[in-house]
Design an enzyme around this catalytic site. Structure first.
Site, mmCIF file in Angstrom:
data_model
loop_
_atom_site.group_PDB
_atom_site.id
_atom_site.type_symbol
_atom_site.label_atom_id
_atom_site.label_comp_id
_atom_site.label_asym_id
_atom_site.label_seq_id
_atom_site.Cartn_x
_atom_site.Cartn_y
_atom_site.Cartn_z
ATOM 1 N N ASP A 1 1.546 16.434 -4.631
ATOM 2 C CA ASP A 1 1.391 16.916 -3.257
ATOM 3 C C ASP A 1 2.723 17.126 -2.558
ATOM 4 O OD1 ASP A 1 -1.419 14.790 -3.192
ATOM 5 O OD2 ASP A 1 -1.448 16.975 -3.223
ATOM 6 N N MET B 1 3.227 9.726 2.494
ATOM 7 C CA MET B 1 2.362 10.687 1.816
ATOM 8 C C MET B 1 3.154 11.551 0.838
ATOM 9 S SD MET B 1 -0.616 10.174 2.683
ATOM 10 C CE MET B 1 -1.426 9.084 3.831
ATOM 11 N N GLY B 2 2.540 11.811 -0.343
ATOM 12 C CA GLY B 2 3.230 12.616 -1.351
ATOM 13 C C GLY B 2 4.019 11.789 -2.335
ATOM 14 N N PHE B 3 3.929 10.446 -2.194
ATOM 15 C CA PHE B 3 4.653 9.563 -3.122
ATOM 16 C C PHE B 3 3.711 8.524 -3.724
ATOM 17 C CE2 PHE B 3 9.102 10.726 -2.721
ATOM 18 C CZ PHE B 3 9.079 11.498 -1.574
ATOM 19 N N ARG C 1 -9.377 22.735 -8.116
ATOM 20 C CA ARG C 1 -10.031 21.609 -8.780
ATOM 21 C C ARG C 1 -11.485 21.858 -9.113
ATOM 22 N NH1 ARG C 1 -8.099 16.352 -9.390
ATOM 23 N NH2 ARG C 1 -6.171 17.475 -9.732
ATOM 24 N N HIS D 1 1.555 6.949 -7.236
ATOM 25 C CA HIS D 1 0.382 7.445 -7.971
ATOM 26 C C HIS D 1 -0.236 6.263 -8.710
ATOM 27 C CE1 HIS D 1 -2.149 9.837 -10.629
ATOM 28 N NE2 HIS D 1 -1.951 10.828 -9.780
ATOM 29 N N ARG E 1 -23.226 3.249 -13.840
ATOM 30 C CA ARG E 1 -23.651 2.157 -12.949
ATOM 31 C C ARG E 1 -22.827 0.921 -13.323
ATOM 32 N NH1 ARG E 1 -24.416 -2.572 -10.758
ATOM 33 N NH2 ARG E 1 -26.324 -2.878 -9.547
ATOM 34 N N ARG F 1 3.821 16.927 -12.921
ATOM 35 C CA ARG F 1 3.448 18.081 -12.104
ATOM 36 C C ARG F 1 4.406 18.250 -10.923
ATOM 37 N NH1 ARG F 1 -2.429 16.158 -10.598
ATOM 38 N NH2 ARG F 1 -1.100 14.397 -10.031
ATOM 39 N N HIS G 1 -7.314 16.634 -13.527
ATOM 40 C CA HIS G 1 -6.500 15.418 -13.691
ATOM 41 C C HIS G 1 -7.335 14.212 -14.086
ATOM 42 C CE1 HIS G 1 -2.856 12.839 -12.732
ATOM 43 N NE2 HIS G 1 -2.413 13.804 -13.517
ATOM 44 N N HIS H 1 -6.011 10.812 -1.340
ATOM 45 C CA HIS H 1 -6.302 11.673 -2.499
ATOM 46 C C HIS H 1 -5.850 13.091 -2.129
ATOM 47 C CE1 HIS H 1 -8.120 13.178 -6.079
ATOM 48 N NE2 HIS H 1 -9.393 13.101 -5.766
HETATM 49 C C1 SDX Z 1 -3.651 12.603 -5.742
HETATM 50 O O1 SDX Z 1 -5.861 10.005 -9.370
HETATM 51 C C2 SDX Z 1 -5.305 11.153 -9.403
HETATM 52 O O2 SDX Z 1 -5.009 11.644 -10.457
HETATM 53 C C3 SDX Z 1 -5.102 11.832 -8.037
HETATM 54 C C4 SDX Z 1 -4.360 13.151 -8.096
HETATM 55 C C5 SDX Z 1 -5.184 14.235 -8.769
HETATM 56 O O3 SDX Z 1 -4.592 15.178 -9.309
HETATM 57 O O4 SDX Z 1 -6.456 14.159 -8.626
HETATM 58 O O5 SDX Z 1 -3.144 12.970 -8.802
HETATM 59 C C6 SDX Z 1 -4.070 13.675 -6.689
HETATM 60 O O6 SDX Z 1 -4.507 12.064 -5.088
HETATM 61 C C7 SDX Z 1 -2.214 12.177 -5.682
HETATM 62 C C8 SDX Z 1 -1.977 11.016 -4.677
HETATM 63 C C9 SDX Z 1 -1.919 11.594 -3.259
HETATM 64 N N1 SDX Z 1 -1.867 10.485 -2.290
HETATM 65 C C10 SDX Z 1 -0.756 10.192 -1.611
HETATM 66 O O7 SDX Z 1 0.323 10.772 -1.738
HETATM 67 C C11 SDX Z 1 -0.935 9.054 -0.607
HETATM 68 C C12 SDX Z 1 0.250 8.089 -0.713
HETATM 69 N N2 SDX Z 1 0.155 7.381 -1.984
HETATM 70 C C13 SDX Z 1 -0.348 6.006 -1.914
HETATM 71 O O8 SDX Z 1 -1.436 5.856 -1.039
HETATM 72 C C14 SDX Z 1 -0.569 5.431 -3.314
HETATM 73 O O9 SDX Z 1 0.557 5.687 -4.053
HETATM 74 C C15 SDX Z 1 -1.793 5.830 -4.101
HETATM 75 C C16 SDX Z 1 -3.045 5.597 -3.353
HETATM 76 C C17 SDX Z 1 -1.701 7.261 -4.529
HETATM 77 C C18 SDX Z 1 -1.809 4.955 -5.347
HETATM 78 O O10 SDX Z 1 -1.830 3.681 -4.903
HETATM 79 P P1 SDX Z 1 -2.139 2.425 -5.868
HETATM 80 O O11 SDX Z 1 -2.107 2.789 -7.299
HETATM 81 O O12 SDX Z 1 -3.364 1.760 -5.353
HETATM 82 O O13 SDX Z 1 -0.844 1.581 -5.642
HETATM 83 P P2 SDX Z 1 -0.766 0.406 -4.635
HETATM 84 O O14 SDX Z 1 -1.388 0.814 -3.340
HETATM 85 O O15 SDX Z 1 -1.280 -0.804 -5.353
HETATM 86 O O16 SDX Z 1 0.806 0.290 -4.377
HETATM 87 C C19 SDX Z 1 1.617 -0.533 -5.167
HETATM 88 C C20 SDX Z 1 2.816 -0.824 -4.281
HETATM 89 C C21 SDX Z 1 2.402 -1.375 -2.914
HETATM 90 O O17 SDX Z 1 3.482 -2.150 -2.437
HETATM 91 P P3 SDX Z 1 3.260 -3.748 -2.374
HETATM 92 O O18 SDX Z 1 2.089 -3.978 -1.436
HETATM 93 O O19 SDX Z 1 2.977 -4.174 -3.821
HETATM 94 O O20 SDX Z 1 4.588 -4.237 -1.824
HETATM 95 O O21 SDX Z 1 3.522 0.389 -3.995
HETATM 96 C C22 SDX Z 1 3.432 0.649 -2.596
HETATM 97 C C23 SDX Z 1 2.293 -0.139 -2.048
HETATM 98 O O22 SDX Z 1 2.507 -0.427 -0.674
HETATM 99 N N3 SDX Z 1 3.182 2.087 -2.441
HETATM 100 C C24 SDX Z 1 3.652 2.812 -1.440
HETATM 101 C C25 SDX Z 1 3.207 4.103 -1.689
HETATM 102 N N4 SDX Z 1 2.460 4.125 -2.807
HETATM 103 C C26 SDX Z 1 2.435 2.855 -3.271
HETATM 104 N N5 SDX Z 1 4.422 2.484 -0.370
HETATM 105 C C27 SDX Z 1 4.740 3.494 0.466
HETATM 106 N N6 SDX Z 1 4.347 4.780 0.286
HETATM 107 C C28 SDX Z 1 3.592 5.112 -0.775
HETATM 108 N N7 SDX Z 1 3.220 6.367 -0.944
#
Ligand code: SDX
Length: 389
Positions: free
Chosen positions: A326, A267-269, A351, A271, A370, A280, A197, A232
């Protein structure tokens, strides 16, 4: 002069939106592609075909596939006894240890035993086929490390790795029974979708380690440590814990309200890249549905599917958040009878193909990685000796 507060969320936080390099391996524009092929087409392949595509740049012919699959099987059947003894000792002293730590330790040990000190001379001159051989070894050894650990936990001597492609072989080893065709097919799909990815956190770490001239095993070891994090790779295990916590449909609303009020992530939501949906998640969500409604074996999992569907709808309504890979992966692994603490290690198994491909690409056209940092600390100030402090 006051400095901007260090917790100010600027556009570069987490390097969001920053183009950090080039790659020929994977693109996320318009849809997810491995070496130019749409992943929606690639899910019909075997995992070995995909690993060959990522590592060698092309889908294999039947002859190439047979040879490649044989090399991976041979690697899986030849885990050094030193590693087995180490795992037997660890299984006795710390059976509860994270399986991610076991894989991290196992890969590090393999690198030590193979005296992997990275490419001998400057990568441009260096024939990278040696590195590809190491990658093929790891493609077989990592799933075998996982199966060896499970055997050690059961107090059994590691049984011989089956002469089969990786998906049926690993599923048979972990479930201790021959899996049905549909179970093997859907499991194989998870490996293909987890394979690669682009510059995700663990892959970028692997490239950074390798950019110093360090070796492939060090890069993969660091990548495993990175993938362990719940933001992640570790998310897939948390997905199932969440669904178990909710339990019944009437708990969804209060559970979600609490999560969002406490500014906790579901978790699971979400990106970093996909803001309108993870292809995917769609592909594996359909496969998950096919599996669970395929026959009565999976009837007890239909309740969880209905719960998942309701949470998906509600979270989209409240925050326009969509599932990532996920979200269905956790339900598939659960339906296949795999323990939760194996979910992220299975992500590692897949992976390794993406990590090692990026490591080889980095070695082949390397410049030390760097980046810069924006200083937001103290303004310049005069030194004060200890007597005057
Ligand atoms: C993987 O990079 C890749 O390609 C990774 C991956 C791969 O194949 O290698 O795709 C695999 O890691 C998938 C992601 C798995 N992680 C999770 O499911 C953990 C839950 N997801 C979140 O932690 C989050 O969505 C991230 C870390 C994945 C992405 O976060 P960003 O891009 O830093 O987004 P953000 O934190 O800036 O969120 C923007 C807004 C925020 O709200 P506000 O503060 O602006 O009001 O969206 C909200 C966040 O709070 N938000 C969520 C959320 N994801 C974003 N709120 C609740 N639940 C969530 N899951």
């Amino acid at each position: 002069m006051p400095h901007p507060s260090s917790n100010q969320k600027d556009t570069e936080s987490g390097l969001a939106g920053i183009m950090a390099g080039h790659t020929n391996i994977c693109s996320l524009d318009e849809t997810l592609r491995y070496r130019g092929y749409a992943v929606s087409d690639l899910v019909q392949c075997s995992f070995e075909e995909i690993a060959h595509l990522l590592l060698w740049g092309d889908l294999p012919t039947a002859t190439q596939l047979e040879a490649f699959t044989g090399r991976i099987q041979h690697a899986a059947q030849s885990i050094p006894q030193t590693v087995v003894c180490c795992f037997q000792g660890l299984a006795e002293t710390s059976p509860q240890t994270s399986i991610m730590d076991v894989l991290r330790t196992g890969v590090s040990l393999l690198g030590q035993l193979e005296c992997d000190n990275g490419p001998k001379e400057s990568p441009r001159a260096h024939d990278l086929s040696q590195e590809r051989m190491k990658a093929e070894q790891l493609l077989g050894q990592v799933p075998a490390l996982l199966a060896t650990w499970i055997d050690c936990l059961r107090g059994e001597s590691p049984s011989r790795w089956p002469n089969k492609p990786l998906a049926p072989a690993l599923l048979e080893k972990l479930c201790h029974t021959k899996a049905s065709n549909i179970a093997t097919t859907v499991f194989n799909t998870t490996l293909i979708l987890y394979a690669e990815h682009e510059f995700n956190a663990s892959t970028f770490v692997a490239r950074t380690v390798t950019s110093t001239g360090s070796d492939m095993h060090s890069g993969v070891t660091a990548a495993i440590g990175t993938l362990k994090g719940p933001l992640h790779g570790g998310a897939n295990e948390k997905v199932l814990h969440q669904l178990m916590d909710i339990g019944v449909p009437e708990n969804i609303e209060p559970w979600l309200a609490r999560k969002l009020n406490d500014h906790e992530v579901v978790m699971g939501f979400g990106h970093r890249i996909y803001k309108t949906g993870d292809i995917r998640a769609d592909l594996l969500g359909d496969a998950c549905h096919r599996l669970i409604y395929s026959d009565s074996t999976y009837e007890k999992h239909q309740k969880l599917e209905k719960l998942a569907y309701k949470l998906e709808q509600l979270l989209f309504e409240k925050k326009e958040l969509r599932p990532n890979l996920d979200w269905p992966a956790a339900r598939v692994y659960h339906a296949l009878g795999l323990p939760i603490n194996l979910f992220t290690p299975l992500f590692v198994v897949a992976r390794v193909s993406g990590w090692t491909s990026h490591i080889i690409e980095q070695m082949g056209n390397n410049r030390l990685i760097r980046p810069l940092a924006k200083y937001v600390g103290q303004a310049p100030r005069p030194y004060v000796s200890i007597e005057d402090r």
